[in-house]
Design a protein around this motif. Structure first.
Motif, PDB file in Angstrom:
ATOM      1  N   GLU A 161       3.696   0.777   2.806  1.00  0.00           N
ATOM      2  CA  GLU A 161       3.729  -0.497   3.509  1.00  0.00           C
ATOM      3  C   GLU A 161       4.327  -1.494   2.530  1.00  0.00           C
ATOM      4  O   GLU A 161       3.863  -1.619   1.395  1.00  0.00           O
ATOM      5  CB  GLU A 161       2.339  -0.963   3.920  1.00  0.00           C
ATOM      6  CG  GLU A 161       2.358  -2.320   4.624  1.00  0.00           C
ATOM      7  CD  GLU A 161       0.990  -2.922   4.851  1.00  0.00           C
ATOM      8  OE1 GLU A 161       0.936  -4.116   5.228  1.00  0.00           O
ATOM      9  OE2 GLU A 161      -0.027  -2.222   4.629  1.00  0.00           O
ATOM     10  N   LYS A 167       5.244  10.156  -0.555  1.00  0.00           N
ATOM     11  CA  LYS A 167       4.536   8.922  -0.225  1.00  0.00           C
ATOM     12  C   LYS A 167       5.266   8.148   0.872  1.00  0.00           C
ATOM     13  O   LYS A 167       6.492   8.229   1.007  1.00  0.00           O
ATOM     14  CB  LYS A 167       4.387   8.024  -1.460  1.00  0.00           C
ATOM     15  CG  LYS A 167       3.473   8.574  -2.530  1.00  0.00           C
ATOM     16  CD  LYS A 167       3.365   7.609  -3.707  1.00  0.00           C
ATOM     17  CE  LYS A 167       2.471   8.180  -4.799  1.00  0.00           C
ATOM     18  NZ  LYS A 167       2.392   7.257  -5.974  1.00  0.00           N
ATOM     19  N   ASP A 178      -1.789  10.915  10.898  1.00  0.00           N
ATOM     20  CA  ASP A 178      -2.773   9.914  10.483  1.00  0.00           C
ATOM     21  C   ASP A 178      -2.198   9.120   9.320  1.00  0.00           C
ATOM     22  O   ASP A 178      -1.816   9.690   8.294  1.00  0.00           O
ATOM     23  CB  ASP A 178      -4.073  10.601  10.066  1.00  0.00           C
ATOM     24  CG  ASP A 178      -5.146   9.597   9.665  1.00  0.00           C
ATOM     25  OD1 ASP A 178      -5.836   9.085  10.546  1.00  0.00           O
ATOM     26  OD2 ASP A 178      -5.260   9.322   8.452  1.00  0.00           O
ATOM     27  N   LEU A 179      -2.119   7.802   9.482  1.00  0.00           N
ATOM     28  CA  LEU A 179      -1.493   6.957   8.470  1.00  0.00           C
ATOM     29  C   LEU A 179      -2.186   7.062   7.122  1.00  0.00           C
ATOM     30  O   LEU A 179      -1.539   7.253   6.078  1.00  0.00           O
ATOM     31  CB  LEU A 179      -1.486   5.498   8.940  1.00  0.00           C
ATOM     32  CG  LEU A 179      -1.067   4.446   7.906  1.00  0.00           C
ATOM     33  CD1 LEU A 179       0.380   4.654   7.471  1.00  0.00           C
ATOM     34  CD2 LEU A 179      -1.273   3.040   8.465  1.00  0.00           C
ATOM     35  N   LYS A 180      -3.507   6.940   7.091  1.00  0.00           N
ATOM     36  CA  LYS A 180      -4.243   6.855   5.832  1.00  0.00           C
ATOM     37  C   LYS A 180      -4.232   8.150   5.035  1.00  0.00           C
ATOM     38  O   LYS A 180      -4.170   8.129   3.803  1.00  0.00           O
ATOM     39  CB  LYS A 180      -5.671   6.409   6.096  1.00  0.00           C
ATOM     40  CG  LYS A 180      -5.782   4.960   6.570  1.00  0.00           C
ATOM     41  CD  LYS A 180      -7.228   4.534   6.712  1.00  0.00           C
ATOM     42  CE  LYS A 180      -7.332   3.072   7.134  1.00  0.00           C
ATOM     43  NZ  LYS A 180      -8.740   2.623   7.266  1.00  0.00           N
ATOM     44  N   THR A 181      -4.307   9.282   5.737  1.00  0.00           N
ATOM     45  CA  THR A 181      -4.406  10.560   5.032  1.00  0.00           C
ATOM     46  C   THR A 181      -3.097  11.340   4.981  1.00  0.00           C
ATOM     47  O   THR A 181      -2.953  12.257   4.171  1.00  0.00           O
ATOM     48  CB  THR A 181      -5.464  11.450   5.701  1.00  0.00           C
ATOM     49  OG1 THR A 181      -5.007  11.799   7.026  1.00  0.00           O
ATOM     50  CG2 THR A 181      -6.802  10.736   5.790  1.00  0.00           C
ATOM     51  N   ARG A 189       3.023  -5.165  10.163  1.00  0.00           N
ATOM     52  CA  ARG A 189       3.123  -4.306   8.979  1.00  0.00           C
ATOM     53  C   ARG A 189       4.399  -3.477   9.059  1.00  0.00           C
ATOM     54  O   ARG A 189       4.704  -2.883  10.096  1.00  0.00           O
ATOM     55  CB  ARG A 189       1.910  -3.376   8.879  1.00  0.00           C
ATOM     56  CG  ARG A 189       0.595  -4.088   8.651  1.00  0.00           C
ATOM     57  CD  ARG A 189      -0.537  -3.106   8.394  1.00  0.00           C
ATOM     58  NE  ARG A 189      -0.809  -2.262   9.562  1.00  0.00           N
ATOM     59  CZ  ARG A 189      -1.616  -1.202   9.539  1.00  0.00           C
ATOM     60  NH1 ARG A 189      -2.209  -0.843   8.395  1.00  0.00           N
ATOM     61  NH2 ARG A 189      -1.829  -0.510  10.637  1.00  0.00           N
ATOM     62  N   GLN A 218       0.848  -1.191   0.000  1.00  0.00           N
ATOM     63  CA  GLN A 218       0.000   0.000   0.000  1.00  0.00           C
ATOM     64  C   GLN A 218       0.883   1.240   0.000  1.00  0.00           C
ATOM     65  O   GLN A 218       2.023   1.204   0.480  1.00  0.00           O
ATOM     66  CB  GLN A 218      -0.895   0.055   1.251  1.00  0.00           C
ATOM     67  CG  GLN A 218      -1.968  -0.993   1.339  1.00  0.00           C
ATOM     68  CD  GLN A 218      -2.927  -0.691   2.489  1.00  0.00           C
ATOM     69  OE1 GLN A 218      -3.837   0.151   2.392  1.00  0.00           O
ATOM     70  NE2 GLN A 218      -2.734  -1.377   3.593  1.00  0.00           N
ATOM     71  N   SER A 219       0.348   2.320  -0.534  1.00  0.00           N
ATOM     72  CA  SER A 219       1.035   3.608  -0.430  1.00  0.00           C
ATOM     73  C   SER A 219       0.098   4.608   0.228  1.00  0.00           C
ATOM     74  O   SER A 219      -1.129   4.528   0.083  1.00  0.00           O
ATOM     75  CB  SER A 219       1.477   4.117  -1.804  1.00  0.00           C
ATOM     76  OG  SER A 219       0.360   4.368  -2.634  1.00  0.00           O
ATOM     77  N   PHE A 220       0.687   5.532   0.983  1.00  0.00           N
ATOM     78  CA  PHE A 220      -0.074   6.527   1.731  1.00  0.00           C
ATOM     79  C   PHE A 220       0.531   7.910   1.483  1.00  0.00           C
ATOM     80  O   PHE A 220       1.726   8.036   1.204  1.00  0.00           O
ATOM     81  CB  PHE A 220      -0.016   6.218   3.234  1.00  0.00           C
ATOM     82  CG  PHE A 220      -0.472   4.841   3.603  1.00  0.00           C
ATOM     83  CD1 PHE A 220      -1.815   4.571   3.833  1.00  0.00           C
ATOM     84  CD2 PHE A 220       0.437   3.798   3.718  1.00  0.00           C
ATOM     85  CE1 PHE A 220      -2.240   3.298   4.182  1.00  0.00           C
ATOM     86  CE2 PHE A 220       0.027   2.521   4.067  1.00  0.00           C
ATOM     87  CZ  PHE A 220      -1.311   2.270   4.290  1.00  0.00           C
ATOM     88  N   TYR A 280      -1.287   5.166  15.064  1.00  0.00           N
ATOM     89  CA  TYR A 280      -0.802   6.414  14.472  1.00  0.00           C
ATOM     90  C   TYR A 280       0.700   6.338  14.199  1.00  0.00           C
ATOM     91  O   TYR A 280       1.437   5.590  14.847  1.00  0.00           O
ATOM     92  CB  TYR A 280      -1.071   7.602  15.404  1.00  0.00           C
ATOM     93  CG  TYR A 280      -2.526   7.855  15.653  1.00  0.00           C
ATOM     94  CD1 TYR A 280      -3.299   8.574  14.745  1.00  0.00           C
ATOM     95  CD2 TYR A 280      -3.142   7.362  16.806  1.00  0.00           C
ATOM     96  CE1 TYR A 280      -4.649   8.797  14.973  1.00  0.00           C
ATOM     97  CE2 TYR A 280      -4.498   7.581  17.041  1.00  0.00           C
ATOM     98  CZ  TYR A 280      -5.244   8.299  16.116  1.00  0.00           C
ATOM     99  OH  TYR A 280      -6.580   8.501  16.343  1.00  0.00           O
TER     100      TYR A 280
END
Length: 258
Positions: A250, A247, A70-73, A237, A34-36, A53
C-alpha cells in the motif's frame, strides 16, 4: 519584411510555450505505508480490490489463473486455472462477473464473480494486456498507445483512447486501474505508472516507483517487473505489486514535482 519577422517571432514564442506546457507533466514519488505477503510464483497480470479482497490474474502458459486473495496474509482463497493453451492477462469486475483477457488468443472469458465458473467468452482482435472498469464501461490495453473502450454488456469495442505524454504516444501500456475518474496504467518494463485522463488520453501525471522492486525483494529476472495496481475506493488505498514479487504494497503518493 519587419512585420513578417515579428509574426515569425510570435509564432515561435507561441510554439515554444505550447511545447513547454506539454512537457510539464508532473512526477510523484511514493511512501510505503504497509507491505503484505504476495505469492512470489504469481506472474501478476491483473489486479483489483473488491469487497475487502484482492482479485488477481496470473500469466504464463500452463500456469495462468484467476484468484481471490486475502490481502493481509497473501493466502489464495479461491482459484480457477485457465486452459493450458492460453496466457492469462488482465482482469476487471464487470457487473457481478469477472472479465479475463488472454494475451494471444484474441478472446477472453466471463467468469462468475462468486464461483469463478465460466459463463461466456468474448472476442477481440489483436493482443490482450490490461483491463479495468468504472461501472459503466470497460477499458482494455493491447500493448500499443491505445486503450480500447468496451461496452460492459457486450464486451464489444465502442471507441479508442490515444494515450500521449508531452505530445508523444505512450506505448506498452499494460495493467490498468480506475482511480477516482482517472486510468492508472503500468508501462511495461518501466518503474512508472501513468495517470491518464480517459477523455483526452493525455498523461496528466507520472508516479515514479523506482526502488520498489528492490524493496519487494524480487528475484533478478528481466520479467519480474512492476505490474499490478488495485484501488480501494472506499478507503482511498492504493496497492501495487509486480510479477513474481514476494510483497504487495500500500503506497501513498508524494506531492508532485515538475
Amino acid at each position: 519584411m519587419q512585420k513578417s519577422l515579428l509574426r515569425r517571432a510570435a509564432l515561435s514564442l507561441a510554439f515554444g510555450t505550447s511545447v513547454a506546457a506539454q512537457a510539464a507533466v508532473p512526477v510523484q514519488g511514493y511512501v510505503v505505508k504497509q507491505s503484505f505477503p504476495h505469492d512470489e510464483q504469481a506472474f501478476t497480470q491483473g489486479l483489483f480490490f473488491m469487497d475487502g479482497y484482492l482479485y488477481e490474474s496470473t500469466g504464463q502458459y500452463g500456469a495462468s489463473s484467476v484468484r481471490k486473495v486475502d490481502l493481509k496474509t497473501g493466502k489464495v482463497l479461491q482459484k480457477r486455472d485457465l486452459p493450458a493453451q492460453v496466457f492469462g492477462e488482465g482482469i476487471a469486475p464487470v457487473g457481478g462477473n469477472i472479465a479475463a483477457l488472454t494475451w494471444m488468443n484474441q478472446g477472453g472469458f466471463i467468469l462468475d464473480g462468486a464461483t469463478f465458473a465460466q459463463k461466456a467468452v468474448f472476442e477481440y482482435k489483436g493482443e490482450g494486456w490490461g483491463l479495468t472498469s468504472n461501472g459503466e464501461s470497460v477499458y482494455m490495453s493491447d500493448g500499443t498507445s491505445y486503450i480500447r473502450v468496451l461496452n460492459s454488456a457486450t464486451m464489444q469495442e465502442t471507441r479508442r483512447i490515444h494515450v500521449t505524454a508531452e505530445g508523444l504516444p505512450v506505448t506498452r501500456i499494460n495493467e490498468l486501474e480506475w482511480v477516482d475518474g482517472l486510468i492508472y496504467a503500468n508501462v511495461w518494463q518501466t518503474d512508472r505508472i501513468a495517470r491518464i485522463d480517459p477523455m483526452s488520453g493525455k498523461v496528466i501525471g507520472w508516479i515514479d516507483l523506482s526502488g520498489l522492486s528492490a524493496t519487494a525483494g524480487a528475484a533478478h529476472d528481466a520479467d519480474n517487473v512492476l505490474n499490478g495496481i488495485a484501488y480501494d475506493a472506499k478507503s482511498k488505498r492504493l496497492f501495487v505489486t509486480g510479477k513474481r514479487w514476494p510483497k504487495l504494497f500500500e503506497i501513498e503518493l508524494k506531492p508532485a514535482k515538475k
